[in-house]
Design an enzyme around this catalytic site. Structure first.
Site, short mmCIF file in Angstrom:
data_model
loop_
_atom_site.label_atom_id
_atom_site.label_comp_id
_atom_site.label_asym_id
_atom_site.label_seq_id
_atom_site.Cartn_x
_atom_site.Cartn_y
_atom_site.Cartn_z
N ARG A 60 0.84 -1.20 0.00
CA ARG A 60 0.00 0.00 0.00
C ARG A 60 0.87 1.24 0.00
NH1 ARG A 60 2.94 -1.38 4.25
NH2 ARG A 60 2.60 -0.12 6.11
N THR B 23 -13.24 3.62 -7.95
CA THR B 23 -12.24 2.63 -7.54
C THR B 23 -11.73 2.01 -8.83
OG1 THR B 23 -13.31 2.13 -5.43
CG2 THR B 23 -11.88 0.44 -6.35
#
Length: 285
Positions: A218, A266
């Site tokens: 991430r 997204t």
């Protein structure tokens, strides 16, 4: 008298000549060193720029226009070389990552992630990219910008135990094939919490994510004031099930109540070398 003067002059010349002949020959001048070849353009250090604070990032999603496939096949075959030439031109100032979204997303066929120490350098690359044949037939469907920063909350000073957990978690899965770009925006209530209250919320946010860090990479970008969102979250994984479970765990934390935007869009894509991506989208219809 005249003869004597001539003789003296002649003798003097002979003396000078004799002195010159008698001295050793001067050493030859050293050969000039060949001109140094210009240094090759040095690409941006990828590992360094991806770990440094204060780095600018631009995410942009693109949709190929249908009329691109009316362009002669020979021209479309040359599209990748043209894009690679632009990358070569800008390699000293930016790094560019490419992702294929066709088949996953309705509003895009691919997206780019551009990092630069200077926002102007990222813009210069994107302007040149849009001037290529491939770029001219790519419509921008989303654009987000942000910067990298040091940890605001889960730092060694503010939250040492969780920081240790974050630092000790290492990605151990197969090489990631998938990437996600998810924008996040907080409401005014969030920003009006005290620093201590936000720290507590972020500790609650971070704790359930730790088990997934072996499966999911991430990265966080800050966008407040730079764009219409507060954060751009970026993930890489080879395990979509683990990523889904990570998102479920984040949806359940109290901090989620402060979100006014989570996604929308997204964006999911497969990680691709940019040359392969251009070739794939140039040949298929």
């Amino acid at each position: 008298m005249k003869v004597r003067c001539v003789s003296l002059v002649a003798a003097g010349l002979l003396t000078i000549a004799g002195s010159a002949i008698g001295q050793p020959a001067p050493a030859p001048m050293p050969a000039m060193a060949p001109a140094a070849k210009p240094a090759m353009n040095t690409p941006v250090d990828r590992a360094k720029i991806l770990s440094a604070p204060g780095v600018f990032v631009a995410f942009s999603t693109y949709k190929i226009r249908p009329d691109y496939f009316k362009v002669a096949l020979a021209e479309r075959k040359g599209a990748a070389d043209e894009v690679m030439a632009v990358l070569e031109k800008h390699k000293e100032k930016v790094i560019v990552d490419a992702y294929l979204t066709r088949g996953y997303e309705a509003k895009s066929d691919y997206f780019l992630r551009v990092h630069a120490y200077d926002a102007v350098a990222a813009q210069a690359f994107l302007v040149d990219f849009r001037a290529t044949r491939f770029g001219m037939y790519s419509d921008v469907t989303e654009s987000l910008v942000g910067i990298t920063k040091a940890l605001n909350y889960i730092s060694k000073d503010k939250s040492p135990d969780l920081n240790k957990g974050l630092s000790g978690a290492t990605y151990a899965g197969d090489a990631p094939r998938f990437a996600f770009m998810i924008p996040v925006k907080k409401n005014a209530d969030w920003w009006n919490l005290t620093d201590e209250q936000r720290l507590k919320e972020m500790e609650t946010h971070t704790l359930p994510t730790l088990p997934f860090l072996v499966n999911v990479k991430r990265k966080l970008y800050h966008s407040t004031g730079l764009d219409d969102t507060d954060f751009i979250t970026y993930f890489e994984t080879n395990d979509l099930g683990a990523f889904n479970n990570l998102m479920l765990s984040l949806a359940k934390v109290p901090e989620n109540k402060y979100h006014v935007r989570w996604g929308n869009p997204t964006v999911l894509g497969t990680i691709q070398p940019i040359e392969n991506l251009v070739k794939t989208l140039s040949m298929g219809n």
